[in-house]
Design an enzyme around this catalytic site. Structure first.
Site, PDB file in Angstrom:
ATOM      1  N   GLY A  96     -80.019 -12.311 -28.073  1.00  0.00           N
ATOM      2  CA  GLY A  96     -80.197 -12.399 -29.519  1.00  0.00           C
ATOM      3  C   GLY A  96     -79.511 -11.304 -30.314  1.00  0.00           C
ATOM      4  NE  ARG A 124     -82.596 -25.067 -21.642  1.00  0.00           N
ATOM      5  CZ  ARG A 124     -82.387 -25.038 -20.347  1.00  0.00           C
ATOM      6  NH1 ARG A 124     -81.674 -25.969 -19.765  1.00  0.00           N
ATOM      7  NH2 ARG A 124     -82.886 -24.080 -19.595  1.00  0.00           N
ATOM      8  CB  ILE A 125     -76.425 -30.000 -24.554  1.00  0.00           C
ATOM      9  CG1 ILE A 125     -75.306 -29.200 -23.870  1.00  0.00           C
ATOM     10  CG2 ILE A 125     -75.861 -31.154 -25.374  1.00  0.00           C
ATOM     11  CD1 ILE A 125     -74.521 -29.972 -22.839  1.00  0.00           C
ATOM     12  CG  LEU A 126     -79.411 -28.639 -30.144  1.00  0.00           C
ATOM     13  CD1 LEU A 126     -78.901 -28.242 -31.527  1.00  0.00           C
ATOM     14  CD2 LEU A 126     -80.926 -28.485 -30.081  1.00  0.00           C
ATOM     15  CG  ASN A 136     -72.713 -23.164 -31.474  1.00  0.00           C
ATOM     16  OD1 ASN A 136     -73.577 -22.339 -31.148  1.00  0.00           O
ATOM     17  ND2 ASN A 136     -71.791 -23.589 -30.635  1.00  0.00           N
ATOM     18  CG  HIS A 144     -67.767 -21.989 -28.207  1.00  0.00           C
ATOM     19  ND1 HIS A 144     -68.567 -22.257 -27.122  1.00  0.00           N
ATOM     20  CD2 HIS A 144     -66.488 -21.957 -27.739  1.00  0.00           C
ATOM     21  CE1 HIS A 144     -67.821 -22.400 -26.048  1.00  0.00           C
ATOM     22  NE2 HIS A 144     -66.549 -22.224 -26.392  1.00  0.00           N
ATOM     23  CG  ASP A 165     -68.789 -25.859 -27.438  1.00  0.00           C
ATOM     24  OD1 ASP A 165     -69.759 -25.470 -28.115  1.00  0.00           O
ATOM     25  OD2 ASP A 165     -68.678 -25.642 -26.219  1.00  0.00           O
ATOM     26  CD  GLU A 221     -69.927 -14.324 -30.637  1.00  0.00           C
ATOM     27  OE1 GLU A 221     -70.955 -13.739 -30.240  1.00  0.00           O
ATOM     28  OE2 GLU A 221     -69.428 -15.304 -30.053  1.00  0.00           O
TER      29      GLU A 221
HETATM   30  C1  GAR Z   1     -72.635 -15.157 -27.924  1.00  0.00           C
HETATM   31  O1  GAR Z   1     -71.496 -14.436 -27.586  1.00  0.00           O
HETATM   32  C2  GAR Z   1     -72.258 -16.592 -28.239  1.00  0.00           C
HETATM   33  O2  GAR Z   1     -70.945 -16.739 -28.656  1.00  0.00           O
HETATM   34  C3  GAR Z   1     -72.455 -17.268 -26.910  1.00  0.00           C
HETATM   35  O3  GAR Z   1     -73.538 -16.631 -26.321  1.00  0.00           O
HETATM   36  C4  GAR Z   1     -73.602 -15.288 -26.746  1.00  0.00           C
HETATM   37  C5  GAR Z   1     -75.036 -14.987 -27.122  1.00  0.00           C
HETATM   38  O4  GAR Z   1     -75.239 -13.635 -27.334  1.00  0.00           O
HETATM   39  N1  GAR Z   1     -72.699 -18.662 -27.134  1.00  0.00           N
HETATM   40  C6  GAR Z   1     -72.260 -19.611 -26.332  1.00  0.00           C
HETATM   41  O5  GAR Z   1     -71.649 -19.392 -25.308  1.00  0.00           O
HETATM   42  C7  GAR Z   1     -72.616 -21.003 -26.759  1.00  0.00           C
HETATM   43  N2  GAR Z   1     -71.779 -21.964 -26.111  1.00  0.00           N
HETATM   44  P1  GAR Z   1     -76.531 -13.130 -28.102  1.00  0.00           P
HETATM   45  O6  GAR Z   1     -77.730 -13.857 -27.507  1.00  0.00           O
HETATM   46  O7  GAR Z   1     -76.591 -11.664 -27.790  1.00  0.00           O
HETATM   47  O8  GAR Z   1     -76.350 -13.426 -29.566  1.00  0.00           O
END
Ligand code: GAR
Length: 219
Positions: A17, A96-98, A112, A114, A150, A179
């Site tokens: 998170g 998870r895939i919604l 989202n 990615h 995605d 991000e």
């Molecule tokens: C993030 O880097 C996000 O881009 C990736 O998971 C990480 C979560 O980090 N998401 C995916 O791969 C979705 N396909 P966080 O829990 O520390 O925010």
């Protein structure tokens, strides 16, 4: 005159998170006119739920492994989101895939992040795959969510040059630093009414957004 209401956001997480934290920090510093209505997770042990509790944000776990089947989980999550009725659903490391019904409930109101320059590298292990392919460029994308994984229209990308010394871990860190910039930025555009989903696609400042906005890393 009534005050403009902050955008009510539900955030879905599966793990640490850190993106959620960036959104919480931006909202607390008044940079982002949003109120996080709840944080939800498929994983009761997700650190993201602890982060929410720390700030008094309702933290809702729907234990995926405690559900008898996938459809039961999907139904519970869909019901929770319907009860919350947020203006925007934000997937922040939700792994998870919604199901299509949940995505369609929030068509044009679900984002989202990615970790790749979509449409390149959908799916998992993006940093490893980028290194294995010897790519010069990598990054991360905030996009609207559609049922296809995605594949929804990208809104903003953070782009960085892959360094010869980069590893999977260093790329992850560099991508995630991006991000934390672009996710609050994109949510803020929605909160300010600059970014809307209309006539089947994203519009930015009243014009169709055919290419994502690009933010380049400075190293
Ligand atoms: C993030 O880097 C996000 O881009 C990736 O998971 C990480 C979560 O980090 N998401 C995916 O791969 C979705 N396909 P966080 O829990 O520390 O925010």
């Amino acid at each position: 005159m009534t005050e403009p209401q902050p955008l009510r956001v539900a955030v879905l997480v599966s793990g640490s998170g850190t993106n959620l934290q960036a959104i919480i920090d931006a909202a607390r510093s008044d940079d982002l006119p949003v109120r996080i209505a709840a944080v939800l997770s498929d994983n009761p042990d997700a650190m993201g739920l602890d982060r929410a509790r720390e700030y008094g944000i309702p933290a809702i776990a729907i234990d995926f492994h405690g559900c008898t089947d996938r459809a039961t989980y999907d139904r519970q999550l869909r019901r929770q989101l319907a009860d919350l009725n947020p203006d925007l659903v934000v997937l922040a490391g939700y792994m998870r895939i919604l199901d299509d019904d949940t995505v369609n409930d929030f068509a044009g109101r679900m984002l989202n992040v990615h970790p790749s320059l979509l449409p390149a590298y959908p799916g998992l292990h993006t940093h490893r795959r980028v290194l294995e392919a010897g790519e010069d460029w990598h990054g991360t994308t905030v996009h609207f969510v559609i049922p296809e994984l995605d594949a929804g229209p990208p809104v903003v990308q953070y782009r960085l040059k892959v360094h010869p010394e980069d590893t999977e871990q260093s790329l992850r860190e560099r991508v995630q630093a991006g991000e934390y910039q672009i996710y609050p930025l994109a949510i803020g555009w929605i909160a300010d009414g600059r970014l809307v989903f209309a006539d089947g696609g994203p519009q930015f400042d009243g014009k169709p957004l055919t290419q994502p906005q690009i933010i380049d890393a400075d190293y």
